[in-house]
Design a protein around this motif. Structure first.
Motif, PDB file in Angstrom:
ATOM      1  N   LEU A 185      34.047  31.714  37.131  1.00  0.00           N
ATOM      2  CA  LEU A 185      35.419  31.707  36.618  1.00  0.00           C
ATOM      3  C   LEU A 185      35.806  30.388  35.972  1.00  0.00           C
ATOM      4  N   ILE A 257      32.157  40.376  36.593  1.00  0.00           N
ATOM      5  CA  ILE A 257      32.747  39.287  35.808  1.00  0.00           C
ATOM      6  C   ILE A 257      31.724  38.825  34.775  1.00  0.00           C
ATOM      7  N   LYS A 283      37.035  40.036  33.595  1.00  0.00           N
ATOM      8  CA  LYS A 283      36.905  40.431  34.999  1.00  0.00           C
ATOM      9  C   LYS A 283      37.315  41.887  35.152  1.00  0.00           C
TER      10      LYS A 283
END
Length: 292
Positions: A185, A257, A283
Protein backbone atom coordinates in the motif's frame (compact mmCIF):
# COMPACT_ATOMS: atom_id res chain seq x y z
CA UNK A 1 6.69 -20.24 4.82
CA UNK A 2 5.34 -17.79 2.27
CA UNK A 3 7.34 -17.17 -0.88
CA UNK A 4 7.89 -13.75 -2.42
CA UNK A 5 8.21 -14.36 -6.14
CA UNK A 6 9.69 -12.10 -8.75
CA UNK A 7 8.44 -12.24 -12.32
CA UNK A 8 11.75 -11.42 -13.99
CA UNK A 9 11.88 -14.69 -15.95
CA UNK A 10 9.95 -15.57 -19.11
CA UNK A 11 9.67 -11.98 -20.26
CA UNK A 12 6.76 -11.43 -22.64
CA UNK A 13 7.45 -8.68 -25.17
CA UNK A 14 3.70 -8.11 -25.48
CA UNK A 15 3.40 -7.26 -21.78
CA UNK A 16 4.09 -4.08 -19.91
CA UNK A 17 7.36 -3.76 -17.89
CA UNK A 18 7.48 -6.42 -15.19
CA UNK A 19 9.20 -4.53 -12.42
CA UNK A 20 6.40 -2.02 -11.91
CA UNK A 21 3.58 -4.46 -11.14
CA UNK A 22 3.25 -6.04 -7.68
CA UNK A 23 0.29 -8.07 -6.45
CA UNK A 24 -1.08 -9.40 -3.17
CA UNK A 25 -3.65 -12.21 -3.29
CA UNK A 26 -5.17 -13.39 0.02
CA UNK A 27 -7.84 -16.09 0.40
CA UNK A 28 -10.61 -16.25 2.98
CA UNK A 29 -9.65 -17.48 6.45
CA UNK A 30 -11.12 -20.63 8.00
CA UNK A 31 -13.59 -20.41 10.88
CA UNK A 32 -12.93 -21.70 14.36
CA UNK A 33 -14.53 -24.96 15.48
CA UNK A 34 -17.71 -25.09 17.57
CA UNK A 35 -17.74 -26.60 21.04
CA UNK A 36 -20.23 -28.64 23.01
CA UNK A 37 -20.68 -28.95 26.76
CA UNK A 38 -17.19 -28.81 28.30
CA UNK A 39 -15.51 -29.21 24.92
CA UNK A 40 -13.52 -26.68 22.94
CA UNK A 41 -12.60 -25.94 19.32
CA UNK A 42 -9.43 -25.14 17.43
CA UNK A 43 -8.73 -21.78 15.80
CA UNK A 44 -9.25 -21.29 12.07
CA UNK A 45 -6.26 -21.19 9.74
CA UNK A 46 -5.46 -18.03 7.80
CA UNK A 47 -6.22 -17.82 4.10
CA UNK A 48 -3.33 -18.54 1.78
CA UNK A 49 -1.21 -15.49 0.94
CA UNK A 50 0.66 -14.87 -2.32
CA UNK A 51 2.80 -11.75 -2.72
CA UNK A 52 4.46 -11.49 -6.11
CA UNK A 53 6.62 -8.64 -7.30
CA UNK A 54 7.25 -7.88 -10.95
CA UNK A 55 4.28 -9.67 -12.49
CA UNK A 56 3.51 -9.37 -16.20
CA UNK A 57 0.40 -7.43 -17.26
CA UNK A 58 -0.70 -7.80 -20.88
CA UNK A 59 -2.03 -4.85 -22.82
CA UNK A 60 -5.73 -4.80 -23.84
CA UNK A 61 -6.49 -7.69 -21.49
CA UNK A 62 -9.23 -7.93 -18.86
CA UNK A 63 -8.30 -9.75 -15.65
CA UNK A 64 -11.13 -11.24 -13.59
CA UNK A 65 -10.81 -11.14 -9.81
CA UNK A 66 -12.61 -13.39 -7.32
CA UNK A 67 -12.44 -12.70 -3.59
CA UNK A 68 -12.75 -15.68 -1.26
CA UNK A 69 -15.25 -15.45 1.59
CA UNK A 70 -14.19 -16.38 5.09
CA UNK A 71 -15.44 -19.69 6.44
CA UNK A 72 -18.82 -19.24 8.13
CA UNK A 73 -19.14 -19.89 11.84
CA UNK A 74 -20.59 -23.41 12.25
CA UNK A 75 -24.22 -23.30 13.36
CA UNK A 76 -26.39 -25.73 15.26
CA UNK A 77 -25.30 -27.38 18.50
CA UNK A 78 -22.56 -29.67 19.71
CA UNK A 79 -19.02 -30.19 18.46
CA UNK A 80 -18.48 -29.17 14.84
CA UNK A 81 -15.46 -28.56 12.67
CA UNK A 82 -14.80 -25.03 11.49
CA UNK A 83 -15.40 -24.37 7.80
CA UNK A 84 -12.67 -23.69 5.28
CA UNK A 85 -12.40 -20.26 3.69
CA UNK A 86 -12.88 -19.86 -0.08
CA UNK A 87 -10.10 -19.38 -2.63
CA UNK A 88 -9.14 -15.98 -4.07
CA UNK A 89 -8.04 -15.77 -7.71
CA UNK A 90 -6.42 -12.97 -9.73
CA UNK A 91 -3.90 -12.63 -12.57
CA UNK A 92 -3.59 -16.40 -12.93
CA UNK A 93 -2.83 -16.86 -9.22
CA UNK A 94 -4.94 -18.84 -6.76
CA UNK A 95 -4.63 -18.42 -2.99
CA UNK A 96 -6.17 -21.35 -1.10
CA UNK A 97 -8.77 -20.81 1.62
CA UNK A 98 -7.71 -21.33 5.23
CA UNK A 99 -8.49 -24.59 7.03
CA UNK A 100 -11.30 -24.81 9.57
CA UNK A 101 -10.47 -25.48 13.21
CA UNK A 102 -10.64 -29.05 14.50
CA UNK A 103 -13.57 -30.01 16.72
CA UNK A 104 -12.94 -31.53 20.14
CA UNK A 105 -10.28 -34.26 20.00
CA UNK A 106 -9.95 -33.92 16.21
CA UNK A 107 -7.20 -32.57 14.00
CA UNK A 108 -7.61 -29.22 12.26
CA UNK A 109 -8.48 -29.09 8.58
CA UNK A 110 -5.92 -28.51 5.83
CA UNK A 111 -5.97 -25.22 3.92
CA UNK A 112 -3.87 -22.24 2.85
CA UNK A 113 -2.84 -22.30 6.49
CA UNK A 114 -4.11 -25.22 8.58
CA UNK A 115 -6.72 -25.06 11.33
CA UNK A 116 -5.73 -25.71 14.95
CA UNK A 117 -6.38 -29.10 16.55
CA UNK A 118 -9.40 -29.21 18.83
CA UNK A 119 -9.79 -29.99 22.53
CA UNK A 120 -7.56 -32.73 23.85
CA UNK A 121 -5.46 -35.39 22.19
CA UNK A 122 -6.68 -38.92 22.88
CA UNK A 123 -4.40 -41.78 23.87
CA UNK A 124 -5.52 -43.76 20.82
CA UNK A 125 -4.97 -41.21 18.07
CA UNK A 126 -2.88 -38.07 18.30
CA UNK A 127 -4.50 -34.95 16.88
CA UNK A 128 -2.56 -32.28 15.00
CA UNK A 129 -3.06 -28.95 13.36
CA UNK A 130 -4.09 -29.02 9.71
CA UNK A 131 -1.42 -28.66 7.04
CA UNK A 132 -0.79 -25.43 5.12
CA UNK A 133 -0.03 -24.99 1.42
CA UNK A 134 3.68 -24.61 0.75
CA UNK A 135 4.50 -21.03 -0.20
CA UNK A 136 1.14 -19.72 1.07
CA UNK A 137 0.84 -20.57 4.76
CA UNK A 138 1.70 -22.81 7.69
CA UNK A 139 0.43 -25.66 9.84
CA UNK A 140 -1.99 -25.23 12.73
CA UNK A 141 -1.10 -25.98 16.35
CA UNK A 142 -1.86 -29.10 18.38
CA UNK A 143 -4.37 -29.34 21.26
CA UNK A 144 -3.59 -30.24 24.87
CA UNK A 145 -1.35 -33.27 25.24
CA UNK A 146 -3.03 -36.63 25.87
CA UNK A 147 -0.91 -37.38 28.94
CA UNK A 148 -1.67 -34.05 30.64
CA UNK A 149 -3.69 -34.95 33.76
CA UNK A 150 -5.06 -31.43 33.94
CA UNK A 151 -8.83 -31.50 33.48
CA UNK A 152 -8.98 -28.26 31.48
CA UNK A 153 -8.94 -28.80 27.69
CA UNK A 154 -7.24 -26.34 25.35
CA UNK A 155 -7.12 -26.14 21.55
CA UNK A 156 -4.40 -25.24 19.07
CA UNK A 157 -4.22 -21.97 17.16
CA UNK A 158 -4.67 -21.78 13.41
CA UNK A 159 -1.61 -21.38 11.23
CA UNK A 160 -0.70 -18.00 9.73
CA UNK A 161 1.17 -16.81 6.67
CA UNK A 162 4.17 -15.89 8.81
CA UNK A 163 4.42 -18.84 11.23
CA UNK A 164 2.81 -22.06 12.43
CA UNK A 165 -0.09 -21.89 14.86
CA UNK A 166 0.97 -22.37 18.45
CA UNK A 167 0.13 -25.62 20.22
CA UNK A 168 -2.01 -25.45 23.36
CA UNK A 169 -0.39 -25.39 26.77
CA UNK A 170 -1.64 -26.29 30.23
CA UNK A 171 -4.75 -24.12 30.69
CA UNK A 172 -3.70 -22.00 27.68
CA UNK A 173 -5.20 -22.00 24.18
CA UNK A 174 -2.71 -21.91 21.35
CA UNK A 175 -2.09 -18.52 19.73
CA UNK A 176 -2.74 -18.11 16.03
CA UNK A 177 0.26 -18.04 13.71
CA UNK A 178 1.70 -14.66 12.78
CA UNK A 179 0.54 -12.74 9.74
CA UNK A 180 2.91 -11.09 7.29
CA UNK A 181 3.59 -7.36 6.96
CA UNK A 182 3.21 -6.46 3.27
CA UNK A 183 4.37 -3.03 1.99
CA UNK A 184 2.15 -2.98 -1.09
CA UNK A 185 0.00 0.00 0.00
CA UNK A 186 2.99 2.32 0.23
CA UNK A 187 3.54 4.88 2.94
CA UNK A 188 5.72 4.32 5.99
CA UNK A 189 4.04 1.26 7.50
CA UNK A 190 3.38 -2.15 5.99
CA UNK A 191 -0.01 -3.74 6.68
CA UNK A 192 -0.37 -7.22 8.19
CA UNK A 193 -2.43 -9.93 6.54
CA UNK A 194 -3.33 -13.60 7.15
CA UNK A 195 -2.80 -14.43 10.81
CA UNK A 196 -4.38 -17.51 12.37
CA UNK A 197 -7.25 -17.63 14.85
CA UNK A 198 -6.60 -18.37 18.52
CA UNK A 199 -7.61 -21.68 20.06
CA UNK A 200 -10.55 -21.97 22.44
CA UNK A 201 -10.07 -23.06 26.05
CA UNK A 202 -12.34 -24.48 28.71
CA UNK A 203 -13.31 -22.64 31.91
CA UNK A 204 -11.53 -19.45 32.92
CA UNK A 205 -8.17 -20.26 31.44
CA UNK A 206 -6.23 -18.16 28.93
CA UNK A 207 -7.63 -18.23 25.40
CA UNK A 208 -5.50 -18.17 22.26
CA UNK A 209 -4.53 -14.78 20.81
CA UNK A 210 -5.02 -13.57 17.25
CA UNK A 211 -2.00 -11.50 16.18
CA UNK A 212 -1.97 -8.58 13.70
CA UNK A 213 -3.15 -9.85 10.35
CA UNK A 214 -6.83 -10.26 11.13
CA UNK A 215 -6.86 -13.44 13.21
CA UNK A 216 -9.61 -13.70 15.83
CA UNK A 217 -9.22 -14.49 19.53
CA UNK A 218 -10.28 -17.85 20.94
CA UNK A 219 -13.04 -18.04 23.55
CA UNK A 220 -13.03 -18.94 27.25
CA UNK A 221 -15.77 -18.95 29.88
CA UNK A 222 -14.88 -15.34 30.74
CA UNK A 223 -14.34 -13.99 27.25
CA UNK A 224 -16.14 -14.40 23.95
CA UNK A 225 -13.92 -15.06 20.97
CA UNK A 226 -13.79 -12.90 17.85
CA UNK A 227 -14.15 -13.42 14.10
CA UNK A 228 -11.36 -12.93 11.61
CA UNK A 229 -11.18 -9.39 10.28
CA UNK A 230 -12.74 -8.72 6.88
CA UNK A 231 -10.37 -8.48 3.90
CA UNK A 232 -7.33 -9.76 5.78
CA UNK A 233 -7.74 -13.53 5.41
CA UNK A 234 -7.53 -13.91 9.20
CA UNK A 235 -8.73 -17.13 10.83
CA UNK A 236 -11.66 -17.13 13.25
CA UNK A 237 -11.33 -17.90 16.95
CA UNK A 238 -12.16 -21.33 18.36
CA UNK A 239 -15.00 -21.98 20.81
CA UNK A 240 -15.13 -22.66 24.51
CA UNK A 241 -17.79 -25.17 25.56
CA UNK A 242 -18.60 -22.98 28.54
CA UNK A 243 -18.86 -19.66 26.72
CA UNK A 244 -21.60 -18.31 24.45
CA UNK A 245 -23.22 -21.76 24.15
CA UNK A 246 -20.22 -23.20 22.33
CA UNK A 247 -20.27 -20.59 19.57
CA UNK A 248 -17.33 -20.41 17.18
CA UNK A 249 -16.29 -17.50 15.01
CA UNK A 250 -16.11 -16.86 11.27
CA UNK A 251 -12.96 -16.36 9.23
CA UNK A 252 -12.14 -13.07 7.53
CA UNK A 253 -12.67 -12.56 3.81
CA UNK A 254 -9.78 -12.21 1.37
CA UNK A 255 -8.41 -9.33 -0.67
CA UNK A 256 -6.51 -8.54 -3.88
CA UNK A 257 -4.22 -5.50 -4.14
CA UNK A 258 -2.33 -4.44 -7.27
CA UNK A 259 0.41 -1.81 -7.16
CA UNK A 260 1.44 -0.56 -10.60
CA UNK A 261 2.77 2.40 -12.58
CA UNK A 262 0.06 1.68 -15.14
CA UNK A 263 -3.42 3.21 -15.22
CA UNK A 264 -6.40 0.93 -15.78
CA UNK A 265 -8.60 1.69 -18.76
CA UNK A 266 -11.62 0.09 -17.04
CA UNK A 267 -12.59 -1.64 -13.78
CA UNK A 268 -15.66 -3.38 -12.39
CA UNK A 269 -16.51 -4.23 -8.82
CA UNK A 270 -15.69 -0.74 -7.49
CA UNK A 271 -12.12 -1.27 -6.27
CA UNK A 272 -10.58 1.35 -4.01
CA UNK A 273 -8.01 3.36 -5.99
CA UNK A 274 -5.24 5.29 -4.24
CA UNK A 275 -1.82 6.57 -5.23
CA UNK A 276 1.65 6.43 -3.74
CA UNK A 277 3.94 8.75 -5.67
CA UNK A 278 3.78 7.56 -9.28
CA UNK A 279 2.14 4.25 -8.36
CA UNK A 280 -1.56 3.46 -8.68
CA UNK A 281 -2.92 1.04 -6.08
CA UNK A 282 -6.08 -0.96 -6.86
CA UNK A 283 -7.64 -2.75 -3.88
CA UNK A 284 -10.42 -5.28 -4.50
CA UNK A 285 -12.50 -6.40 -1.54
CA UNK A 286 -15.20 -7.97 -3.73
CA UNK A 287 -15.44 -9.63 -7.13
CA UNK A 288 -14.57 -7.50 -10.14
CA UNK A 289 -12.22 -7.05 -13.06
CA UNK A 290 -9.52 -4.72 -14.30
CA UNK A 291 -8.40 -3.88 -17.84
CA UNK A 292 -5.22 -2.15 -19.02
Amino acid sequence: MVSIIRGDDNFDSGAYPLTSNDILVVAGGGSGARGGTSSVGGGGGAGGLIYNTGIAIAASTTYTITIGAGGAAPSGSGDQFGLNGANTTAFGLTAIGGGGGGKHSQSGLDGGSGGGGGGRNTLVTLQFGGAGVYGQGNQGGRPTAANDNNTVDSSGGGGGAGSVGQSAGRNIGGDGGFGLAIPILGGTNAVYYASGGGGGVEDGSICGVGYPGGGGFGASIRNSGTAGEANTGGGGGGASGNSASGAAYAGGSGVVILRTLLSASATTGTPTVTTDGSFNIYKFTGAGSITF
